[in-house]
Design a protein around this motif. Structure first.
Motif, PDB file in Angstrom:
ATOM      1  N   LEU A  18     -24.825  27.400  -2.097  1.00 49.43           N
ATOM      2  CA  LEU A  18     -23.888  27.101  -3.115  1.00 49.43           C
ATOM      3  C   LEU A  18     -22.582  27.905  -3.121  1.00 49.43           C
ATOM      4  O   LEU A  18     -21.457  26.991  -3.446  1.00 49.43           O
ATOM      5  CB  LEU A  18     -24.492  27.704  -4.522  1.00 49.43           C
ATOM      6  N   ARG A  19     -22.351  28.729  -2.524  1.00 49.89           N
ATOM      7  CA  ARG A  19     -21.148  29.464  -2.392  1.00 49.89           C
ATOM      8  C   ARG A  19     -20.444  28.570  -1.229  1.00 49.89           C
ATOM      9  O   ARG A  19     -19.178  28.533  -1.349  1.00 49.89           O
ATOM     10  CB  ARG A  19     -21.457  30.870  -1.683  1.00 49.89           C
ATOM     11  N   ALA A  30     -16.022  24.472  -0.046  1.00 50.51           N
ATOM     12  CA  ALA A  30     -15.696  23.365   0.496  1.00 50.51           C
ATOM     13  C   ALA A  30     -15.286  22.365  -0.356  1.00 50.51           C
ATOM     14  O   ALA A  30     -14.037  21.733  -0.225  1.00 50.51           O
ATOM     15  CB  ALA A  30     -16.863  22.701   1.208  1.00 50.51           C
ATOM     16  N   HIS A  31     -15.590  22.386  -1.614  1.00 52.19           N
ATOM     17  CA  HIS A  31     -15.043  21.354  -2.645  1.00 52.19           C
ATOM     18  C   HIS A  31     -13.658  21.832  -3.062  1.00 52.19           C
ATOM     19  O   HIS A  31     -12.782  20.846  -3.678  1.00 52.19           O
ATOM     20  CB  HIS A  31     -15.891  21.269  -3.876  1.00 52.19           C
ATOM     21  N   GLU A  32     -13.576  23.089  -3.248  1.00 54.44           N
ATOM     22  CA  GLU A  32     -11.970  23.370  -3.668  1.00 54.44           C
ATOM     23  C   GLU A  32     -11.144  23.090  -2.535  1.00 54.44           C
ATOM     24  O   GLU A  32      -9.699  23.169  -2.793  1.00 54.44           O
ATOM     25  CB  GLU A  32     -12.082  25.037  -3.918  1.00 54.44           C
ATOM     26  N   GLN A  50     -13.379  30.951   6.956  1.00 55.59           N
ATOM     27  CA  GLN A  50     -14.161  30.558   8.080  1.00 55.59           C
ATOM     28  C   GLN A  50     -13.778  28.940   8.339  1.00 55.59           C
ATOM     29  O   GLN A  50     -13.899  28.638   9.448  1.00 55.59           O
ATOM     30  CB  GLN A  50     -15.466  30.706   7.709  1.00 55.59           C
ATOM     31  N   ILE A  51     -13.913  28.239   7.323  1.00 57.37           N
ATOM     32  CA  ILE A  51     -13.587  26.865   7.244  1.00 57.37           C
ATOM     33  C   ILE A  51     -12.148  26.556   8.150  1.00 57.37           C
ATOM     34  O   ILE A  51     -12.155  25.532   8.862  1.00 57.37           O
ATOM     35  CB  ILE A  51     -13.891  26.006   6.036  1.00 57.37           C
ATOM     36  N   ASP A 102     -10.444  34.630   0.170  1.00 59.21           N
ATOM     37  CA  ASP A 102     -11.865  33.612   0.169  1.00 59.21           C
ATOM     38  C   ASP A 102     -12.320  33.669   1.825  1.00 59.21           C
ATOM     39  O   ASP A 102     -11.693  33.077   2.478  1.00 59.21           O
ATOM     40  CB  ASP A 102     -11.522  32.210  -0.500  1.00 59.21           C
ATOM     41  N   LEU A 103     -13.327  34.563   2.099  1.00 56.46           N
ATOM     42  CA  LEU A 103     -13.804  34.546   3.542  1.00 56.46           C
ATOM     43  C   LEU A 103     -14.358  33.393   3.655  1.00 56.46           C
ATOM     44  O   LEU A 103     -14.191  32.801   5.138  1.00 56.46           O
ATOM     45  CB  LEU A 103     -14.841  35.602   3.662  1.00 56.46           C
ATOM     46  N   VAL A 104     -15.058  32.611   2.934  1.00 59.94           N
ATOM     47  CA  VAL A 104     -15.780  31.056   3.382  1.00 59.94           C
ATOM     48  C   VAL A 104     -14.627  30.298   3.648  1.00 59.94           C
ATOM     49  O   VAL A 104     -14.569  29.424   4.544  1.00 59.94           O
ATOM     50  CB  VAL A 104     -16.779  30.649   2.637  1.00 59.94           C
ATOM     51  N   ARG A 105     -13.623  30.096   2.894  1.00 65.32           N
ATOM     52  CA  ARG A 105     -12.448  29.193   3.095  1.00 65.32           C
ATOM     53  C   ARG A 105     -11.697  29.574   4.417  1.00 65.32           C
ATOM     54  O   ARG A 105     -11.458  28.725   5.297  1.00 65.32           O
ATOM     55  CB  ARG A 105     -11.286  29.560   1.945  1.00 65.32           C
TER      56      ARG A 105
END
Length: 450
Positions: free
Chosen positions: A16-17, A22-24, A312-313, A307-310
């Motif tokens: 979910l995280r 991704a959607h943002e 990464q992407i 934002d660490l996931v952002r």
């Protein structure tokens, strides 16, 4: 070519995280799921979903062929592995890249190097990271083990080279018990990981577990995002994490952060990684590197605003790091409580239907969870069902806010570890930041004895 659709090769809160990040960014998501997770929140919210197998992880979330097939039929141009499952599987990363799909993670060779604890230690030493005194590599014979142990002094620790979670790990108090305990460690390692390779390190009596978050762009640039204190553990599993550590000064953070970021730059590291240390008497000792996102990454996000996931992407998409070291600012204090579906003090698993659910809220309170009322927690996977992350301008303020948030959190129908965290928030040792990796187990043993 820019990433437009990410397949999320995971489940639960981390899936979910990743979807949210991704959607943002305007990127579509594909959820893969087992039959047990058909009603999971990330499956409901993703742009598309593919069932990849029955409940057992080996037949679904670890099924490389099924995941690649799902990526192909949904035209996903990137895969994010989350944490756990295939996130540190170098072979999987290679297969993803061989299919011309972007791998949102480190280079496969770095995953392989750091996944082998003997090779990781050798590499870390070559990169200038401080090491725990011990064997240069794998221990092949009892005579070699005795020689190394005598050189560094008892007690020593024998550890599985391919291990984790405390399996294949034994404390050896003296030479008389060495042969038996090394043999037991090798047997455990073989059974758990299919590899009986072990090595020996000095046993630190009462250390803290402190880790540094790093990011590299794969082109020789790297930054650190400060440290997290993950010393509150039970059976080598983290229970609560905080950033920054109560015992690390800004000067020490800058010094060690410089060492780890230089090491990752020299390595040409790409993406997110965590360098884990034991810390005792003001000294750091490298223990391992995790070549993935960590469960506890939100506390770093809270004190840095990144934002660490952002990130990464972005890096997987060939973009540079979004910030330089000089631009990063550390502010305030954050604590994460891992909330598991289990009895708070016996730790007996408690899967089942969530009859009611209310997430804590308010200023600087974050809940990462896929729970909702009516959701049935499956018995097949890790028991963590939510993470409660709270931020405050000071550690004291953060703890006060966390107490309030824990009171507010409602998860009905199953037992959870919330009462454990509420009890910890009253403990003087925790309030004073005076704890080590042994503290929680000793505290639990004393509580049961009383």
């Amino acid at each position: 070519m820019a990433i437009t659709r990410i397949l999320i090769a995971n489940r639960g809160e981390i899936a979910l995280r990743i979807h949210r990040a991704a959607h943002e960014m305007g990127i579509e998501t594909v959820a893969v799921h087992s039959t047990a997770d058909a009603d999971a929140m990330h499956v409901r919210l993703a742009d598309s979903a593919v069932c990849i197998g029955p409940p057992a992880a080996a037949d679904s979330y670890l099924n490389i062929a099924a995941i690649i097939s799902a990526a192909e039929i949904t035209h996903a141009d990137a895969i994010h592995p989350g944490y756990g499952f295939l996130s540190e599987n170098a072979k999987f990363a290679e297969i993803v890249e061989a299919h011309n799909i972007a791998w949102i993670g480190p280079k496969p060779e770095h995953i392989r190097t750091m996944g082998d604890k003997v090779e990781a230690k050798r590499t870390a030493g070559a990169l200038g990271l401080p090491l725990v005194p011990g064997s240069d590599g794998a221990i092949e014979t009892t005579e070699e083990a005795k020689r190394v142990a005598a050189e560094i002094g008892y007690p020593v620790l024998v550890k599985a080279a391919s291990g984790g979670g405390g399996r294949g790990m034994k404390v050896i108090p003296d030479e008389a018990s060495l042969e038996t305990l090394v043999s037991q460690a090798k047997s455990e390692a073989k059974a758990a990981f299919g590899d009986d390779t072990v090595y020996i390190e000095k046993y630190l009596a009462n250390p803290r577990h402190i880790e540094f978050q790093i990011f590299g762009d794969g082109r020789g640039n790297a930054i650190h995002l400060g440290e997290r204190d993950c010393s509150l553990q039970r059976r080598h599993q983290k229970v609560l994490e905080e950033a920054p550590s109560p015992v690390i000064s800004p000067e020490e953070r800058e010094r060690m952060g410089g060492i780890v970021s230089k090491a990752m730059a020299d390595m040409g590291y790409r993406g997110a990684g965590t360098i884990e240390f034991l810390w005792e008497d003001g000294k750091f000792y490298f223990i391992e590197m995790n070549t993935r996102l960590q469960v506890e990454h939100p506390v770093t996000e809270a004190i840095t605003g990144l934002d660490l996931v952002r990130e990464q992407i972005r890096i997987a998409d060939g973009k540079p790091l979004s910030v330089t070291q000089d631009e990063l600012r550390f502010s305030g204090h954050a604590i994460e409580c891992r909330i598991n579906a289990e009895d708070a003090f016996t730790f007996t698993p408690s899967p089942g239907e969530v009859t009611s659910y209310h997430a804590a809220g308010g200023m600087h309170v974050r809940v990462d969870s896929g729970l909702y009322a009516g959701y049935r927690i499956p018995p097949y996977y890790d028991s963590m069902i939510a993470k409660l992350i709270v931020y405050g301008r000071t550690r004291e303020g953060c703890i006060m806010r966390l107490r309030r948030a824990l009171e507010e959190m409602v998860i009905g129908g199953v037992k959870t570890s919330i009462p454990l965290h509420e009890a910890l928030m009253q403990e003087p040792d925790f309030l004073n930041g005076d704890y080590s990796i042994k503290w929680l187990e000793e505290w639990l043993a004393k509580r049961q004895a009383d």
